[in-house]
Write an enzyme that holds these catalytic residues in place. Structure first.
Site, PDB file in Angstrom:
ATOM      1  N   ASP A   1      47.566  87.632  -8.727  1.00 21.91           N
ATOM      2  CA  ASP A   1      47.984  86.392  -9.354  1.00 21.91           C
ATOM      3  C   ASP A   1      48.672  85.586  -8.250  1.00 21.91           C
ATOM      4  O   ASP A   1      49.467  86.134  -7.472  1.00 21.91           O
ATOM      5  CB  ASP A   1      48.976  86.637 -10.499  1.00 21.91           C
ATOM      6  CG  ASP A   1      48.285  87.069 -11.794  1.00 21.91           C
ATOM      7  OD1 ASP A   1      47.083  87.404 -11.751  1.00 21.91           O
ATOM      8  OD2 ASP A   1      48.957  87.088 -12.844  1.00 21.91           O
TER       9      ASP A   1
ATOM     10  N   CYS B   1      56.753  78.499 -12.690  1.00 24.39           N
ATOM     11  CA  CYS B   1      55.512  79.076 -13.238  1.00 24.39           C
ATOM     12  C   CYS B   1      54.623  78.027 -13.898  1.00 24.39           C
ATOM     13  O   CYS B   1      53.402  78.109 -13.823  1.00 24.39           O
ATOM     14  CB  CYS B   1      55.813  80.108 -14.315  1.00 24.39           C
ATOM     15  SG  CYS B   1      56.934  81.404 -13.885  1.00 24.39           S
TER      16      CYS B   1
ATOM     17  N   HIS C   1      54.736  88.750 -10.660  1.00 26.36           N
ATOM     18  CA  HIS C   1      55.074  87.412 -10.183  1.00 26.36           C
ATOM     19  C   HIS C   1      56.446  87.449  -9.495  1.00 26.36           C
ATOM     20  O   HIS C   1      57.440  87.864 -10.080  1.00 26.36           O
ATOM     21  CB  HIS C   1      55.057  86.371 -11.307  1.00 26.36           C
ATOM     22  CG  HIS C   1      53.738  86.362 -12.011  1.00 26.36           C
ATOM     23  ND1 HIS C   1      53.564  85.817 -13.258  1.00 26.36           N
ATOM     24  CD2 HIS C   1      52.515  86.852 -11.646  1.00 26.36           C
ATOM     25  CE1 HIS C   1      52.300  85.966 -13.619  1.00 26.36           C
ATOM     26  NE2 HIS C   1      51.642  86.604 -12.669  1.00 26.36           N
TER      27      HIS C   1
HETATM   28  O1  DAV Z   1      60.749  88.272 -15.776  1.00 29.48           O
HETATM   29  O2  DAV Z   1      60.308  88.432 -13.721  1.00 29.48           O
HETATM   30  C1  DAV Z   1      58.370  86.358 -14.595  1.00 29.48           C
HETATM   31  C2  DAV Z   1      57.002  85.900 -14.874  1.00 29.48           C
HETATM   32  C3  DAV Z   1      56.742  84.637 -14.236  1.00 29.48           C
HETATM   33  N1  DAV Z   1      55.395  84.182 -14.519  1.00 29.48           N
HETATM   34  C4  DAV Z   1      59.979  88.175 -14.859  1.00 29.48           C
HETATM   35  C5  DAV Z   1      58.583  87.728 -15.113  1.00 29.48           C
END
Ligand code: DAV
Length: 384
Positions: free
Chosen positions: A212, A365, A261
């Site tokens: 990703d 994001c 991510h």
């Molecule tokens: O809580 O670290 C973050 C996801 C961002 N797309 C986290 C997930």
């Protein structure tokens, strides 16, 4: 702040042939923002409850996934998120940023390839799907089966950028056959999962490249990435070879039971400043200290534990979007974080989108920066 190293400057803010501004050009997470893609919540569907979804979500929401796979996320959240995101776009526009949106697509369609069958999810998080490195747009080979066709929402935009001079690459499309997943990945017990992730064992295998784009963070010539539940070493190696000698791709790892991510874990906010999630320390942090970077631990989110976050933790609070190295889009209620940023000389521009957060993303994001005014620099002299 670090002194810039002039020897490494390379302009891409203008194209040599025409001297017109490049349509697509971004080298890092903080240069002055000029154009951005903001995702859409329209038609967002709950993904089928497959092993890779289970490995990445909290058991609190498993009944919802098990029951509602292939159906709309709760309508009230979709409707509220849509309003919040429209407001976010309006704030960006009022700051002079050009805002582009993906197409509206029906994500409930069921598709079957020779290797798997699924329905779709959404086009809410362009950060996951694509990354801009210099003047190139790279479409990521995302690891969730429900995201295989997500590119369809972005193709009108990308064709337009290509027509205006951008380079355009689609990383090898994964087959997403069963071999890409550890179908026995022990997900019933969270403590098992923690032990496995700590050992470097994830739900995705090394069968074929997968990543990703949100597992990558750009700091000029140095690009940081984490092996996560959705990004495998094969995918990281593909990026490394694809980007070639101009870039240095560094794999980082964190004390994180469930990495997916990098941008709610480790986020550069300026040349020489990185927000580092205090719950998820970085094992390779010395690399940053050696380069003279300031490592800042952001305070925890103030969001209520009751508020549903179907695909993330509350650390979405640190998932901020830099308009330039002195201004950030930050959650309206995140006062401790705003104070922390103020102490770094960063002004917070306040936007509230808790229902948009429920779909798994914060301001970083939900966006993919297309153009930031700046040049390619090195901020890590030890690698020059
Ligand atoms: O809580 O670290 C973050 C996801 C961002 N797309 C986290 C997930």
């Amino acid at each position: 702040m670090l002194k810039l190293r002039s020897g490494l400057r390379r302009l891409c803010a203008t194209t040599a042939a025409t001297a017109a501004p490049a349509a697509v050009c971004s080298h890092n997470e903080w240069d002055p923002l000029e154009e951005i893609v903001v995702g859409r919540v329209d038609n967002a569907c709950v993904p089928p409850f497959t092993v890779e979804v289970k490995a990445n979500t909290s058991e609190r929401y498993w009944p919802m996934y098990a029951k509602s796979g292939g159906q709309s996320f709760p309508r009230e959240f979709v409707d509220r998120a849509r309003i919040e995101v429209e407001n976010f776009c309006a704030v960006l526009a009022s700051e002079g940023v050009v805002v582009r949106r993906p197409d509206v697509v029906d994500w409930s369609f069921v598709y079957e390839t020779p290797d798997f069958k699924s329905s779709g999810m959404y086009a809410a998080m362009p950060r996951d799907f694509m990354i801009v490195v210099g003047d190139e747009i790279i479409e990521a080979p995302m690891a969730w089966r429900s995201r295989f066709f997500e590119y369809r929402a972005y193709r009108s935009l990308i064709k337009d950028y290509f027509g205006r001079g951008a380079r355009w690459t689609t990383a090898p499309k994964p087959t997403m056959s069963n071999e890409l997943y550890d179908l026995d990945y022990p997900i019933e017990s969270v403590s098992d999962r923690h032990r496995l992730a700590a050992r470097g064992s994830f739900v995705t295998t090394e069968y074929e490249p997968a990543f990703d784009a949100a597992d990558f963070m750009r700091c000029g010539r140095d690009i940081f990435v984490q092996r996560s539940q959705v990004t495998n070493r094969f995918g990281i190696e593909w990026m490394r070879r694809h980007l070639g000698e101009r870039y240095r791709v560094h794999a980082l790892s964190f004390r994180d039971p469930n990495p997916m991510h990098i941008d709610a874990t480790f986020l550069a906010v300026g040349p020489g400043v990185v927000l580092s999630n205090p719950d998820r320390p970085c094992h390779e942090i010395d690399m940053f200290y050696k380069a003279g970077w300031k490592v800042v631990k952001p305070p925890p989110s103030v969001l209520s534990d009751e508020h549903p976050l179907w695909m993330s933790s509350k650390w979405l609070s640190m998932n901020i979007l830099m308009l330039d190295e002195r201004r950030a889009i930050v959650g309206r209620n995140e006062v401790p974080l705003q104070k922390c940023l103020a102490s770094l000389g960063i002004q917070s521009i306040l936007v509230d989108m808790p229902h948009a957060n429920s779909f798994g993303g914060g301001f970083h994001c939900w966006t993919c920066d297309i153009r930031r005014r700046g040049t390619l620099e090195s901020y890590f002299p030890q690698f020059d």
